[in-house]
Design a protein around this motif. Structure first.
Motif, short mmCIF file in Angstrom:
data_model
loop_
_atom_site.label_atom_id
_atom_site.label_comp_id
_atom_site.label_asym_id
_atom_site.label_seq_id
_atom_site.Cartn_x
_atom_site.Cartn_y
_atom_site.Cartn_z
N ALA A 99 33.83 38.78 43.02
CA ALA A 99 33.19 39.81 43.70
C ALA A 99 31.77 40.13 43.11
O ALA A 99 31.18 41.19 43.29
CB ALA A 99 33.70 41.00 44.01
N GLY A 100 31.19 38.99 42.61
CA GLY A 100 29.87 39.14 41.90
C GLY A 100 28.61 38.84 42.67
O GLY A 100 27.70 38.93 42.39
N GLY A 101 28.97 38.28 43.99
CA GLY A 101 28.05 37.72 44.67
C GLY A 101 26.82 38.77 45.41
O GLY A 101 27.26 40.31 45.32
N MET A 102 25.71 38.37 45.62
CA MET A 102 24.88 39.49 46.19
C MET A 102 24.84 39.79 47.71
O MET A 102 24.47 40.72 48.26
CB MET A 102 23.31 38.82 45.96
N GLY A 103 25.55 38.94 48.57
CA GLY A 103 26.18 39.13 49.72
C GLY A 103 24.60 39.35 50.44
O GLY A 103 24.58 40.10 51.52
N THR A 104 23.64 38.66 50.47
CA THR A 104 22.28 38.58 51.03
C THR A 104 22.47 38.66 52.63
O THR A 104 21.67 39.42 53.35
CB THR A 104 21.48 37.92 50.39
N ARG A 105 23.14 37.64 52.91
CA ARG A 105 23.33 37.51 54.47
C ARG A 105 23.60 38.69 55.21
O ARG A 105 23.32 38.89 56.34
CB ARG A 105 24.04 36.07 54.47
N LYS A 112 29.82 44.02 48.61
CA LYS A 112 30.45 43.50 49.91
C LYS A 112 31.87 44.19 50.26
O LYS A 112 32.07 44.45 51.45
CB LYS A 112 30.48 42.14 49.95
N MET A 149 35.96 40.01 39.20
CA MET A 149 34.69 39.81 38.65
C MET A 149 33.56 40.27 39.33
O MET A 149 33.49 40.40 40.76
CB MET A 149 34.67 38.40 38.76
N GLN A 180 30.16 39.05 35.34
CA GLN A 180 29.75 37.56 35.32
C GLN A 180 28.31 37.42 34.54
O GLN A 180 27.46 38.53 34.48
CB GLN A 180 29.88 36.63 36.57
N ASN A 205 25.13 34.33 38.38
CA ASN A 205 24.85 32.54 37.88
C ASN A 205 25.89 31.98 38.82
O ASN A 205 26.35 30.93 38.66
CB ASN A 205 25.03 32.36 36.42
N GLY A 206 26.22 32.45 39.93
CA GLY A 206 27.05 31.73 40.77
C GLY A 206 28.64 31.85 40.54
O GLY A 206 28.85 32.49 39.66
N ALA A 235 37.77 34.73 47.13
CA ALA A 235 36.86 35.41 47.65
C ALA A 235 36.69 36.84 48.08
O ALA A 235 37.54 36.86 48.95
CB ALA A 235 35.74 34.57 48.57
N ASP A 237 34.93 37.90 50.80
CA ASP A 237 34.61 38.08 52.01
C ASP A 237 35.81 37.72 53.13
O ASP A 237 35.25 37.73 54.34
CB ASP A 237 33.58 37.32 52.38
N LYS A 388 30.18 36.68 56.14
CA LYS A 388 28.94 36.26 55.91
C LYS A 388 27.71 36.89 56.06
O LYS A 388 26.69 37.19 55.63
CB LYS A 388 28.90 34.69 55.88
P1 UTP Z 1 28.78 33.43 48.91
O1 UTP Z 1 28.58 31.91 48.60
O2 UTP Z 1 28.97 33.74 50.27
O3 UTP Z 1 27.40 34.24 48.15
O4 UTP Z 1 30.01 33.88 47.86
P2 UTP Z 1 27.22 35.66 48.26
O5 UTP Z 1 26.37 35.92 47.17
O6 UTP Z 1 28.58 36.51 48.43
O7 UTP Z 1 26.51 35.88 49.80
P3 UTP Z 1 24.76 35.53 50.26
O8 UTP Z 1 24.88 33.87 50.19
O9 UTP Z 1 23.90 36.14 49.12
O10 UTP Z 1 25.06 35.88 51.50
C1 UTP Z 1 31.21 33.35 48.13
C2 UTP Z 1 32.16 34.35 46.97
O11 UTP Z 1 31.81 34.04 45.81
C3 UTP Z 1 31.37 35.34 45.15
C4 UTP Z 1 31.18 36.14 46.30
O12 UTP Z 1 31.23 37.50 45.92
C5 UTP Z 1 32.12 35.87 47.25
O13 UTP Z 1 33.38 36.26 47.01
N1 UTP Z 1 30.34 34.94 44.17
C6 UTP Z 1 29.07 34.34 44.56
C7 UTP Z 1 30.34 35.36 42.71
O14 UTP Z 1 31.53 36.16 42.60
N2 UTP Z 1 29.28 35.33 42.17
C8 UTP Z 1 28.16 34.79 42.34
O15 UTP Z 1 27.25 34.55 41.84
C9 UTP Z 1 28.24 34.22 43.73
#
Ligand code: UTP
Length: 410
Positions: A99-105, A112, A149, A180, A205-206, A235, A237, A388
């Motif tokens: 759950a470290g993603g930015m969820g920009t979309r 998120k 995470m 992360q 960092n992904g 994930a 989402d 997404k």
């Molecule tokens: P996505 O590839 O959909 O990326 O993540 P995101 O950052 O959530 O969304 P966008 O692309 O900015 O719209 C798939 C999974 O990987 C996690 C996300 O939280 C989601 O569960 N993730 C992604 C991380 O934990 N860290 C990251 O650096 C990137």
């Protein structure tokens, strides 16, 4: 790290512009900038200097990989489930929420998982996931430790929210957070960008750095002490996904595979989903944009697409294998993104088009580091509702419809 050490480090890598406004900063800002410089990994700049825009597409020999199908699973369900429940009761299974993603979309300014899908009452994404996991806990009569995470950007909000919501009924003793790593963004000229005069532009960092971040946070001892042999990565989402699914766990354990991946049959040949296949004989995921027309349309004698099984970011990995892999470098992906930055006059620029490059590690590369992977088919209508986007494909709307189809009141 003090100023002199930071300057020497930056001189060696041609990045002294990061100290351009150092003298204008407050003491706290100076310390924060020095800490960011200390954490900078110079090897990322080497990766960038080798990056030529399409270097990532060179692959080994790709071949199709089948799956344990829905039909086969339904015939073996009892046996698989019993083995999975037993492993859970023995404490061998942990779950890791990425759950470290930015969820920009999605364009939601909070983590998120805090998104509310409810119509007549609140129903948060985190709540959907935890409820699904709780069902397994109830069935097994044993808890599954849940590692979450987050990133520097959303850690505080995530923790506060889950605490406030009392972890949606999950026992907090079994919930563990870790943060992360971050990576800097560089411009096309390879210069690291500043987002403020005293702050390097960084982003998570992904999702592939999760295991090293988990270890860095000190949890390896806990995994070993508690005998957690397998980790189920998922994930944030996909609100329908089954976490620590006993049937999936049992099937993977009984198959003797090093790892397992939940997959769905592609909705159509052109679906934008990464496909699990073999690369030079070991499991690998090929992204939809890397597939040739021949691969997209190729069919088996029974009419099924040869490259039929798309991954949904729900994997089982063995702790021992992951520990052995810790010293292996994972592939760093360079991705072109829009990154706000300050120019040499200190003016904040918010680009309309991708202007910079970020560095990401991807969890799908971990699959290729395994010798074998059980490809395990799930029904997309019951287990795949990714969020997404705000609207359209894989959106809040589509996920709400699928939740309702599964009997969830919104
Ligand atoms: P996505 O590839 O959909 O990326 O993540 P995101 O950052 O959530 O969304 P966008 O692309 O900015 O719209 C798939 C999974 O990987 C996690 C996300 O939280 C989601 O569960 N993730 C992604 C991380 O934990 N860290 C990251 O650096 C990137």
């Amino acid at each position: 790290m003090n100023y002199t050490e930071a300057k020497a480090k930056l001189e060696a890598i041609g990045q002294t512009h990061l100290l351009r406004w150092y003298d204008e900063l407050t003491d706290t800002e100076q310390d924060a900038l020095l800490a960011q410089i200390d954490a900078l990994d110079p090897s990322l700049l080497e990766v960038f200097s080798r990056f030529n825009g399409d270097g990532e597409l060179s692959r080994g020999k790709l071949e199709p990989l089948g799956a344990v199908t829905l039909e086969e699973i339904s015939q073996e369900r009892e046996r698989f489930e019993a083995a999975g429940l037993e492993a859970i009761r023995q404490g061998k299974i942990g779950a890791v929420l990425l759950a470290g993603g930015m969820g920009t979309r999605l364009g939601f300014d909070k983590p998120k998982g805090m998104y509310d899908l409810g119509k007549t009452h609140p129903l948060y994404i985190f709540e959907c996931l935890i409820r699904n996991l709780q069902e397994v806990v109830d069935k097994a009569g044993a808890y599954v430790p849940l590692f979450i995470m987050t990133s520097e950007k959303n850690d505080e909000d995530t923790r506060e929210f889950l605490e406030e919501q009392k972890y949606f009924g999950y026992d907090p003793d079994y919930v563990h957070f870790f943060i992360q790593d971050m990576a800097p963004a560089v411009g096309a000229d390879g210069k690291i960008l500043l987002e403020e005069k005293g702050r390097i532009a960084t982003s998570p960092n992904g999702n592939g750095g999760w295991f090293s971040s988990l270890v860095k946070a000190g949890y390896l001892g806990l995994l070993q002490r508690e005998g957690i042999e397998w980790l189920n990565i998922f994930a944030v989402d996909n609100v329908l996904q089954r976490i620590a699914d006993p049937c999936f766990i049992g099937a993977t354990l009984l198959s003797g595979s090093d790892s397992g991946a939940k997959v769905v049959a592609k909705a159509d040949p052109e679906e934008r989903i990464g496909v699990l296949c073999l690369e030079d004989g070991t499991p690998s995921i090929v992204e939809y944009y890397e597939m040739t027309e021949e691969m997209v349309t190729r069919r088996e004698p029974d009419g099924r697409l040869s490259y039929n099984y798309g991954v949904i970011l729900n994997y089982l990995f063995q702790t021992s294998q992951l520990t052995n892999m810790l010293d292996n470098d994972m592939q760093v992906h360079v991705v072109n993104k829009k990154v706000p930055y300050i120019d040499e006059n200190g003016t904040l620029i918010k680009p309309e088009e991708p202007n910079a490059y970020k560095f990401e590690l991807l969890v799908l590369d971990m699959v290729h580091m395994q010798k074998t992977c059980l490809s395990y088919e799930v029904d997309r209508d019951y287990e795949f509702a990714p969020i997404k986007n705000a609207t359209g494909v894989d959106s809040v709307e589509t996920a709400r419809a699928l939740l309702e189809k599964n009997g969830v009141t919104l």
